[in-house]
Design a protein around this motif. Structure first.
Motif, PDB file in Angstrom:
ATOM      1  N   LEU A   9      -2.570   4.731  -2.563  1.00 52.35           N
ATOM      2  CA  LEU A   9      -3.465   5.532  -1.721  1.00 52.35           C
ATOM      3  C   LEU A   9      -3.115   7.011  -1.866  1.00 52.35           C
ATOM      4  CD1 LEU A   9      -3.351   3.191   1.398  1.00 52.35           C
ATOM      5  CD2 LEU A   9      -5.105   3.299  -0.372  1.00 52.35           C
ATOM      6  N   ALA A  10      -3.983   7.878  -1.351  1.00 59.67           N
ATOM      7  CA  ALA A  10      -3.902   9.307  -1.677  1.00 59.67           C
ATOM      8  C   ALA A  10      -3.163  10.190  -0.675  1.00 59.67           C
ATOM      9  CB  ALA A  10      -5.315   9.856  -1.862  1.00 59.67           C
ATOM     10  N   ALA A  42      -9.129   9.068  -4.976  1.00 64.08           N
ATOM     11  CA  ALA A  42      -8.395  10.310  -4.711  1.00 64.08           C
ATOM     12  C   ALA A  42      -6.954  10.221  -5.225  1.00 64.08           C
ATOM     13  CB  ALA A  42      -8.416  10.620  -3.224  1.00 64.08           C
ATOM     14  N   ALA A  43      -6.334   9.051  -5.125  1.00 59.65           N
ATOM     15  CA  ALA A  43      -4.964   8.889  -5.616  1.00 59.65           C
ATOM     16  C   ALA A  43      -4.931   9.023  -7.133  1.00 59.65           C
ATOM     17  CB  ALA A  43      -4.405   7.535  -5.196  1.00 59.65           C
ATOM     18  N   GLY A 102      -0.578  12.455   1.023  1.00 58.98           N
ATOM     19  CA  GLY A 102       0.574  13.193   0.530  1.00 58.98           C
ATOM     20  C   GLY A 102       0.251  13.945  -0.738  1.00 58.98           C
ATOM     21  N   VAL A 103       1.269  14.602  -1.275  1.00 61.38           N
ATOM     22  CA  VAL A 103       1.119  15.363  -2.517  1.00 61.38           C
ATOM     23  C   VAL A 103       2.093  14.810  -3.544  1.00 61.38           C
ATOM     24  CG1 VAL A 103       0.331  17.490  -1.416  1.00 61.38           C
ATOM     25  CG2 VAL A 103       2.766  17.107  -1.746  1.00 61.38           C
ATOM     26  N   ILE A 104       1.751  15.006  -4.799  1.00 60.61           N
ATOM     27  CA  ILE A 104       2.636  14.559  -5.874  1.00 60.61           C
ATOM     28  C   ILE A 104       2.813  15.717  -6.839  1.00 60.61           C
ATOM     29  CG2 ILE A 104       0.734  13.513  -7.171  1.00 60.61           C
ATOM     30  CD1 ILE A 104       2.872  11.349  -8.022  1.00 60.61           C
ATOM     31  N   GLY A 105       4.058  16.000  -7.186  1.00 62.96           N
ATOM     32  CA  GLY A 105       4.323  17.124  -8.065  1.00 62.96           C
ATOM     33  C   GLY A 105       5.037  16.720  -9.341  1.00 62.96           C
ATOM     34  N   THR A 106       5.411  15.435  -9.445  1.00 69.19           N
ATOM     35  CA  THR A 106       6.125  14.984 -10.638  1.00 69.19           C
ATOM     36  C   THR A 106       5.185  14.222 -11.556  1.00 69.19           C
ATOM     37  OG1 THR A 106       6.824  13.001  -9.459  1.00 69.19           O
ATOM     38  CG2 THR A 106       8.374  14.825  -9.519  1.00 69.19           C
ATOM     39  N   SER A 107       5.449  14.332 -12.834  1.00 69.14           N
ATOM     40  CA  SER A 107       4.656  13.634 -13.842  1.00 69.14           C
ATOM     41  C   SER A 107       5.235  12.237 -14.028  1.00 69.14           C
ATOM     42  CB  SER A 107       4.711  14.414 -15.155  1.00 69.14           C
ATOM     43  OG  SER A 107       4.139  13.668 -16.183  1.00 69.14           O
ATOM     44  N   VAL A 108       4.558  11.226 -13.496  1.00 66.08           N
ATOM     45  CA  VAL A 108       5.028   9.842 -13.589  1.00 66.08           C
ATOM     46  C   VAL A 108       3.905   8.947 -14.098  1.00 66.08           C
ATOM     47  CG1 VAL A 108       6.782   9.999 -11.782  1.00 66.08           C
ATOM     48  CG2 VAL A 108       4.456   9.415 -11.171  1.00 66.08           C
ATOM     49  N   SER A 109       4.282   7.810 -14.656  1.00 69.41           N
ATOM     50  CA  SER A 109       3.321   6.779 -15.022  1.00 69.41           C
ATOM     51  C   SER A 109       3.309   5.763 -13.896  1.00 69.41           C
ATOM     52  CB  SER A 109       3.728   6.098 -16.320  1.00 69.41           C
ATOM     53  OG  SER A 109       3.708   7.015 -17.379  1.00 69.41           O
ATOM     54  N   VAL A 110       2.137   5.490 -13.357  1.00 69.43           N
ATOM     55  CA  VAL A 110       2.025   4.570 -12.228  1.00 69.43           C
ATOM     56  C   VAL A 110       1.159   3.394 -12.645  1.00 69.43           C
ATOM     57  CG1 VAL A 110       1.351   4.306  -9.820  1.00 69.43           C
ATOM     58  CG2 VAL A 110       2.192   6.505 -10.628  1.00 69.43           C
ATOM     59  N   ALA A 111       1.689   2.192 -12.464  1.00 70.05           N
ATOM     60  CA  ALA A 111       0.929   0.974 -12.706  1.00 70.05           C
ATOM     61  C   ALA A 111       0.728   0.293 -11.361  1.00 70.05           C
ATOM     62  CB  ALA A 111       1.677   0.048 -13.648  1.00 70.05           C
ATOM     63  N   ALA A 112      -0.500  -0.136 -11.083  1.00 67.34           N
ATOM     64  CA  ALA A 112      -0.790  -0.772  -9.802  1.00 67.34           C
ATOM     65  C   ALA A 112      -1.956  -1.724  -9.955  1.00 67.34           C
ATOM     66  CB  ALA A 112      -1.111   0.278  -8.744  1.00 67.34           C
ATOM     67  N   LEU A 113      -2.124  -2.563  -8.939  1.00 68.41           N
ATOM     68  CA  LEU A 113      -3.270  -3.471  -8.909  1.00 68.41           C
ATOM     69  C   LEU A 113      -4.556  -2.667  -8.755  1.00 68.41           C
ATOM     70  CD1 LEU A 113      -4.075  -6.455  -8.926  1.00 68.41           C
ATOM     71  CD2 LEU A 113      -3.828  -6.454  -6.444  1.00 68.41           C
ATOM     72  N   ASN A 114      -4.555  -1.706  -7.832  1.00 67.59           N
ATOM     73  CA  ASN A 114      -5.717  -0.850  -7.596  1.00 67.59           C
ATOM     74  C   ASN A 114      -5.264   0.562  -7.231  1.00 67.59           C
ATOM     75  OD1 ASN A 114      -7.837  -2.868  -7.779  1.00 67.59           O
ATOM     76  ND2 ASN A 114      -7.053  -3.669  -5.834  1.00 67.59           N
ATOM     77  N   GLU A 140       0.881  -1.168   0.000  1.00 68.79           N
ATOM     78  CA  GLU A 140       0.000   0.000   0.000  1.00 68.79           C
ATOM     79  C   GLU A 140       0.915   1.214   0.000  1.00 68.79           C
ATOM     80  OE1 GLU A 140      -2.587  -0.278   3.377  1.00 68.79           O
ATOM     81  OE2 GLU A 140      -3.964  -1.628   2.337  1.00 68.79           O
ATOM     82  N   VAL A 141       0.940   1.927  -1.124  1.00 69.84           N
ATOM     83  CA  VAL A 141       1.872   3.032  -1.300  1.00 69.84           C
ATOM     84  C   VAL A 141       1.082   4.324  -1.462  1.00 69.84           C
ATOM     85  CG1 VAL A 141       3.659   3.976  -2.801  1.00 69.84           C
ATOM     86  CG2 VAL A 141       3.597   1.536  -2.343  1.00 69.84           C
ATOM     87  N   ASN A 142       1.479   5.341  -0.727  1.00 69.36           N
ATOM     88  CA  ASN A 142       0.843   6.644  -0.848  1.00 69.36           C
ATOM     89  C   ASN A 142       1.512   7.463  -1.951  1.00 69.36           C
ATOM     90  OD1 ASN A 142      -1.195   6.772   1.300  1.00 69.36           O
ATOM     91  ND2 ASN A 142       0.561   6.411   2.649  1.00 69.36           N
ATOM     92  N   VAL A 143       0.752   8.423  -2.512  1.00 68.43           N
ATOM     93  CA  VAL A 143       1.320   9.251  -3.584  1.00 68.43           C
ATOM     94  C   VAL A 143       2.505  10.066  -3.076  1.00 68.43           C
ATOM     95  CG1 VAL A 143      -0.752   9.343  -5.008  1.00 68.43           C
ATOM     96  CG2 VAL A 143      -0.407  11.073  -3.260  1.00 68.43           C
ATOM     97  N   GLY A 144       2.545  10.364  -1.787  1.00 64.92           N
ATOM     98  CA  GLY A 144       3.687  11.083  -1.224  1.00 64.92           C
ATOM     99  C   GLY A 144       4.972  10.292  -1.356  1.00 64.92           C
ATOM    100  N   LYS A 145       4.904   8.982  -1.188  1.00 65.79           N
ATOM    101  CA  LYS A 145       6.084   8.128  -1.339  1.00 65.79           C
ATOM    102  C   LYS A 145       6.504   8.066  -2.807  1.00 65.79           C
ATOM    103  CE  LYS A 145       7.897   3.616  -0.041  1.00 65.79           C
ATOM    104  NZ  LYS A 145       7.613   2.361   0.659  1.00 65.79           N
ATOM    105  N   ILE A 146       5.524   8.002  -3.706  1.00 63.28           N
ATOM    106  CA  ILE A 146       5.839   8.021  -5.136  1.00 63.28           C
ATOM    107  C   ILE A 146       6.562   9.324  -5.479  1.00 63.28           C
ATOM    108  CG2 ILE A 146       4.849   8.101  -7.454  1.00 63.28           C
ATOM    109  CD1 ILE A 146       2.599   6.271  -6.387  1.00 63.28           C
ATOM    110  N   ASN A 147       6.076  10.438  -4.939  1.00 61.54           N
ATOM    111  CA  ASN A 147       6.691  11.742  -5.181  1.00 61.54           C
ATOM    112  C   ASN A 147       8.131  11.777  -4.670  1.00 61.54           C
ATOM    113  OD1 ASN A 147       6.408  14.510  -6.111  1.00 61.54           O
ATOM    114  ND2 ASN A 147       6.529  15.074  -3.952  1.00 61.54           N
TER     115      ASN A 147
END
Length: 117
Positions: free
Chosen positions: A66-67, A85-86, A69-81, A43-50
């Motif tokens: 999950l949603a 909000a995320a 945190g904040v994300i400011g970078t343009s990334v491609s995210v692949a996930a099971l679900n 379970e990864v939050n967008v803040g960790k992705i950022n």
């Protein structure tokens, strides 16, 4: 381990097949991580992705995004679900959300993919 989710079961089989056909060990690794109980899936939050992703990078989460945190970078995210909000936060940051199946179809060798858990 028998899965009750038919999508997850077919995804694991498809990942193992893709690993054999493309000689890409990344898909076998992801299949192994998804073949655990749902309680142990990532379970990864967008803040960790950022925090860990670079601009225009491909991120793979073998679980749910999950949603928090904040994300400011343009990334491609692949996930099971994704939580709704995320998904919204990632697309607002000009990123893309996709299923693991879509990622395997687009990138069968699994090159330049970062796994977050």
């Amino acid at each position: 381990m028998n899965k009750t989710n038919p999508r997850l079961e077919s995804l694991i089989m498809m990942l193992k097949r893709a690993s054999r056909e493309n000689e890409a060990n990344i898909w076998r690794e992801i299949a192994g991580r998804l073949n655990t109980s749902s309680k142990n899936q990532a379970e990864v939050n967008v803040g960790k992705i950022n925090r860990y992703a670079n601009e225009n990078e491909i991120i793979l989460v073998p679980g749910k995004v999950l949603a928090a945190g904040v994300i400011g970078t343009s990334v491609s995210v692949a996930a099971l679900n994704f939580s709704d909000a995320a998904r919204e936060k990632i697309t607002e940051a000009k990123g893309t959300c996709m299923t693991i199946e879509e990622l395997v179809a687009a990138n069968p060798k699994g090159s330049r993919v970062r796994i977050l858990r």
